[in-house]
Motif scaffolding. Structure first.
Motif, PDB file in Angstrom:
ATOM      1  N   ASN A  46      12.855  49.645  27.373  1.00 21.50           N
ATOM      2  CA  ASN A  46      12.412  49.524  28.766  1.00 21.50           C
ATOM      3  C   ASN A  46      11.421  48.366  28.879  1.00 21.50           C
ATOM      4  OD1 ASN A  46      13.588  52.064  30.139  1.00 21.50           O
ATOM      5  ND2 ASN A  46      12.592  52.869  28.283  1.00 21.50           N
ATOM      6  N   PRO A  47      11.897  47.145  28.751  1.00 24.65           N
ATOM      7  CA  PRO A  47      10.991  45.995  28.804  1.00 24.65           C
ATOM      8  C   PRO A  47      10.370  45.830  30.188  1.00 24.65           C
ATOM      9  CG  PRO A  47      13.271  45.274  28.880  1.00 24.65           C
ATOM     10  CD  PRO A  47      13.305  46.745  28.594  1.00 24.65           C
ATOM     11  N   LYS A  48       9.142  45.354  30.203  1.00 24.85           N
ATOM     12  CA  LYS A  48       8.451  45.074  31.461  1.00 24.85           C
ATOM     13  C   LYS A  48       8.432  43.557  31.659  1.00 24.85           C
ATOM     14  CE  LYS A  48       5.507  49.182  31.222  1.00 24.85           C
ATOM     15  NZ  LYS A  48       4.107  49.691  31.173  1.00 24.85           N
ATOM     16  N   VAL A  49       8.938  43.122  32.796  1.00 29.00           N
ATOM     17  CA  VAL A  49       9.120  41.695  33.061  1.00 29.00           C
ATOM     18  C   VAL A  49       8.382  41.312  34.335  1.00 29.00           C
ATOM     19  CG1 VAL A  49      10.803  39.862  33.483  1.00 29.00           C
ATOM     20  CG2 VAL A  49      11.386  41.760  31.954  1.00 29.00           C
ATOM     21  N   ARG A  50       7.681  40.209  34.285  1.00 27.73           N
ATOM     22  CA  ARG A  50       7.054  39.675  35.496  1.00 27.73           C
ATOM     23  C   ARG A  50       7.088  38.151  35.452  1.00 27.73           C
ATOM     24  NH1 ARG A  50       1.800  37.603  35.255  1.00 27.73           N
ATOM     25  NH2 ARG A  50       0.798  37.827  33.210  1.00 27.73           N
ATOM     26  N   LYS A  51       7.213  37.543  36.611  1.00 24.37           N
ATOM     27  CA  LYS A  51       7.145  36.085  36.690  1.00 24.37           C
ATOM     28  C   LYS A  51       5.685  35.654  36.677  1.00 24.37           C
ATOM     29  CE  LYS A  51       9.960  33.526  39.180  1.00 24.37           C
ATOM     30  NZ  LYS A  51      10.623  32.831  40.338  1.00 24.37           N
ATOM     31  N   VAL A  52       5.345  34.758  35.775  1.00 21.21           N
ATOM     32  CA  VAL A  52       3.981  34.241  35.699  1.00 21.21           C
ATOM     33  C   VAL A  52       3.761  33.212  36.789  1.00 21.21           C
ATOM     34  CG1 VAL A  52       2.366  32.911  34.281  1.00 21.21           C
ATOM     35  CG2 VAL A  52       3.781  34.681  33.228  1.00 21.21           C
ATOM     36  N   THR A  53       4.656  32.237  36.868  1.00 24.19           N
ATOM     37  CA  THR A  53       4.547  31.199  37.890  1.00 24.19           C
ATOM     38  C   THR A  53       5.822  30.367  37.935  1.00 24.19           C
ATOM     39  OG1 THR A  53       3.231  29.307  38.678  1.00 24.19           O
ATOM     40  CG2 THR A  53       3.497  29.516  36.307  1.00 24.19           C
ATOM     41  N   ASP A  54       6.140  29.878  39.115  1.00 20.87           N
ATOM     42  CA  ASP A  54       7.108  28.791  39.222  1.00 20.87           C
ATOM     43  C   ASP A  54       6.392  27.503  38.864  1.00 20.87           C
ATOM     44  OD1 ASP A  54       9.511  30.114  40.266  1.00 20.87           O
ATOM     45  OD2 ASP A  54       8.252  30.542  42.020  1.00 20.87           O
ATOM     46  N   LEU A  55       7.150  26.537  38.366  1.00 23.58           N
ATOM     47  CA  LEU A  55       6.553  25.243  38.031  1.00 23.58           C
ATOM     48  C   LEU A  55       7.472  24.156  38.596  1.00 23.58           C
ATOM     49  CD1 LEU A  55       4.810  24.757  34.603  1.00 23.58           C
ATOM     50  CD2 LEU A  55       5.319  22.888  36.168  1.00 23.58           C
ATOM     51  N   PRO A  56       7.434  23.979  39.917  1.00 28.03           N
ATOM     52  CA  PRO A  56       8.390  23.090  40.578  1.00 28.03           C
ATOM     53  C   PRO A  56       8.264  21.618  40.185  1.00 28.03           C
ATOM     54  CG  PRO A  56       6.683  23.832  42.109  1.00 28.03           C
ATOM     55  CD  PRO A  56       6.534  24.650  40.880  1.00 28.03           C
ATOM     56  N   GLU A  57       7.089  21.219  39.685  1.00 28.11           N
ATOM     57  CA  GLU A  57       6.933  19.823  39.250  1.00 28.11           C
ATOM     58  C   GLU A  57       7.647  19.538  37.941  1.00 28.11           C
ATOM     59  OE1 GLU A  57       2.733  21.036  40.786  1.00 28.11           O
ATOM     60  OE2 GLU A  57       4.525  21.992  39.963  1.00 28.11           O
ATOM     61  N   GLY A  58       7.999  20.579  37.223  1.00 26.11           N
ATOM     62  CA  GLY A  58       8.599  20.397  35.915  1.00 26.11           C
ATOM     63  C   GLY A  58       9.959  19.724  36.002  1.00 26.11           C
ATOM     64  N   GLY A  59      10.206  18.809  35.055  1.00 20.21           N
ATOM     65  CA  GLY A  59      11.501  18.147  35.010  1.00 20.21           C
ATOM     66  C   GLY A  59      12.502  18.936  34.195  1.00 20.21           C
ATOM     67  N   PHE A  60      12.209  19.087  32.906  1.00 23.23           N
ATOM     68  CA  PHE A  60      13.025  19.922  32.018  1.00 23.23           C
ATOM     69  C   PHE A  60      12.053  20.622  31.082  1.00 23.23           C
ATOM     70  CE2 PHE A  60      17.448  20.463  30.333  1.00 23.23           C
ATOM     71  CZ  PHE A  60      17.144  21.344  29.308  1.00 23.23           C
ATOM     72  N   LEU A  61      11.564  21.791  31.509  1.00 23.08           N
ATOM     73  CA  LEU A  61      10.648  22.553  30.658  1.00 23.08           C
ATOM     74  C   LEU A  61      11.415  23.030  29.434  1.00 23.08           C
ATOM     75  CD1 LEU A  61       8.446  24.658  33.083  1.00 23.08           C
ATOM     76  CD2 LEU A  61       8.161  22.310  32.298  1.00 23.08           C
ATOM     77  N   ASN A  62      10.790  22.957  28.263  1.00 21.43           N
ATOM     78  CA  ASN A  62      11.570  23.100  27.039  1.00 21.43           C
ATOM     79  C   ASN A  62      10.845  23.949  25.998  1.00 21.43           C
ATOM     80  OD1 ASN A  62      13.461  22.627  24.997  1.00 21.43           O
ATOM     81  ND2 ASN A  62      13.803  20.518  25.661  1.00 21.43           N
ATOM     82  N   GLY A  63      10.087  23.317  25.104  1.00 24.60           N
ATOM     83  CA  GLY A  63       9.386  24.047  24.058  1.00 24.60           C
ATOM     84  C   GLY A  63       8.165  24.764  24.582  1.00 24.60           C
ATOM     85  N   LEU A  64       7.774  25.842  23.896  1.00 23.99           N
ATOM     86  CA  LEU A  64       6.627  26.638  24.318  1.00 23.99           C
ATOM     87  C   LEU A  64       5.911  27.159  23.084  1.00 23.99           C
ATOM     88  CD1 LEU A  64       6.562  29.223  27.205  1.00 23.99           C
ATOM     89  CD2 LEU A  64       5.678  29.865  24.966  1.00 23.99           C
ATOM     90  N   VAL A  65       4.572  27.107  23.089  1.00 25.27           N
ATOM     91  CA  VAL A  65       3.779  27.592  21.975  1.00 25.27           C
ATOM     92  C   VAL A  65       2.488  28.200  22.510  1.00 25.27           C
ATOM     93  CG1 VAL A  65       2.567  25.386  21.598  1.00 25.27           C
ATOM     94  CG2 VAL A  65       2.836  26.987  19.696  1.00 25.27           C
TER      95      VAL A  65
END
Length: 397
Positions: A174-193
């Motif tokens: 039963n995972p809990k999911v929420r949107k943190v934020t839209d990032l409309p300025e982003g071109g191609f969001l890719n890696g995350l750390v």
């Protein structure tokens, strides 16, 4: 312990100016080879002390292992035209995989080191407001941040369609999911750390879930607070830029933090770089300069990567299906192809690489693929996405 010590000092030093490290000694040393009583970095500029057992970096890369390295397919999806973009290895060894096409789905594969080939992963969640998932990182125990994007076709991102999500897997069923934020300025969001370690005592616990996210099209890295949704540009340097005028402009791609350094791969320039960052806010340190660690030749693309305990950087090339072992040095570094080629299906369209966890799994490199869907092998051959395990034991040891 050396890694933890370095992180504590990196957080404590804040924005102290840092000089480039001497690449003649292995400040990249990680894992069990680092000594617990190794000296911590001093408060002023200059080289960071490293464990006495660290190996020098300024030598030609010569493998002690027979090449190509041993590998096996852990799991292959049944449908063609599927693309798994990224993975994260949990502390218990289980693997989370993000699917970029055809659906923005997150999968969990349990016990990859012991499961026989064909064991199916569990679908954890499909994000309805996107077509694909990309980077993923754990921000708190059993809590993960993930990048989503909207695509009009495979790898064809829709402008303004990127977002950051949080998913809690404390109860996997039963995972809990929420949107943190839209990032409309982003071109191609890719890696995350994840930016902050739990060792960053001078960072409020509520802010330790901050992440850095690469934007391949715009050549920069964002900082995103996954608690508040606030974001800003953290690092933008020329070494993150794509090739000017490229039909598909891909600059900074995979990113990773080791100690107080941000490492990244530049896809178009097929090069590896790093720069010292302030561990409290993710920005470049005052006076820091970008170091180019390795530049690849005869390689079309450089995607994600991981760094092992010897300091070797293991990068995947996507468009030409290779795994490349890279060894940085002050003389420009050395590298060699250790698995795959532009005419093989072994790593067809390889997209990301992460080492396993645990005493018996730490030298297994797990690689996801996109099945060569965008750049078919020999111009015509594709296959379903898969997860491959590569045995790196004996390499450079």
């Amino acid at each position: 312990m050396q890694v933890i010590t370095t992180l504590i000092m990196a957080c404590a030093m804040g924005s102290v100016s840092a000089s480039p490290l001497n690449l003649g000694t292995s400040d990249l040393a990680l894992g069990p080879k680092a000594k617990a009583d190794a000296p911590a970095p001093g408060p002023g500029p200059g080289p960071v002390p490293v464990p006495s057992a660290a190996k020098p970096l300024n030598f030609d890369l010569k493998s002690k292992a027979q090449l190509p390295l041993p590998q096996r397919t852990v799991y292959q999806f049944p449908e063609d035209h599927t693309w798994v973009e990224n993975l994260y290895v949990r502390d218990n060894g289980d693997i989370l995989m993000t699917m970029m096409w055809p659906k923005a789905s997150l999968y969990l594969l349990k016990n990859p080191s012991t499961n026989p080939e064909g064991t199916e992963p569990t679908l954890i969640h499909t994000f309805d407001d996107a077509q694909g998932l990309l980077g993923i990182a754990e921000t708190a125990p059993d809590t993960f941040a993930v990048v989503s994007s909207k695509f009009s076709a495979m790898a064809a991102v829709v402008a303004g369609g990127s977002a950051i999500w949080e998913i809690s897997l404390q109860d996997v069923a039963n995972p809990k999911v929420r949107k943190v934020t839209d990032l409309p300025e982003g071109g191609f969001l890719n890696g995350l750390v994840k930016l902050h370690s739990a060792a960053c005592r001078n960072v409020a616990p509520a802010d330790r879930k901050t992440v850095l996210v690469s934007d391949s099209f715009n050549g920069l890295v964002y900082r995103v607070n996954t608690n508040t949704g606030a974001y800003e540009v953290a690092v933008k340097v020329p070494e993150m830029d794509p090739v000017e005028g490229a039909a598909l402009p891909f600059g900074v791609n995979g990113i990773k933090i080791v100690g107080h350094y941000l490492y990244w791969a530049n896809s178009d320039h097929t090069s590896m770089h790093r720069v010292a960052i302030d561990m409290t806010n993710g920005h470049m340190r005052e006076g820091a300069t970008v170091e180019t660690l390795v530049t690849l030749k005869d390689t079309a693309f450089l995607d994600e990567f991981d760094i092992d305990e010897d300091g070797t950087i293991w990068g995947v090339t996507n468009a030409d299906n290779k795994l490349i072992a890279m060894r940085p040095s002050a003389q420009g570094g050395s590298y060699e192809v250790v698995l795959g080629s532009n005419t093989e299906m072994t790593l067809a369209g390889d997209t990301s690489a992460r080492f396993g966890k645990g005493a018996f799994n730490r030298r297994t490199l797990y690689i996801t693929t996109g099945g060569a869907s965008v750049v078919p092998v020999n111009g015509t051959i594709t296959e379903p996405a898969k997860l491959v395990a590569v045995d790196t034991r004996g390499y450079l040891n």
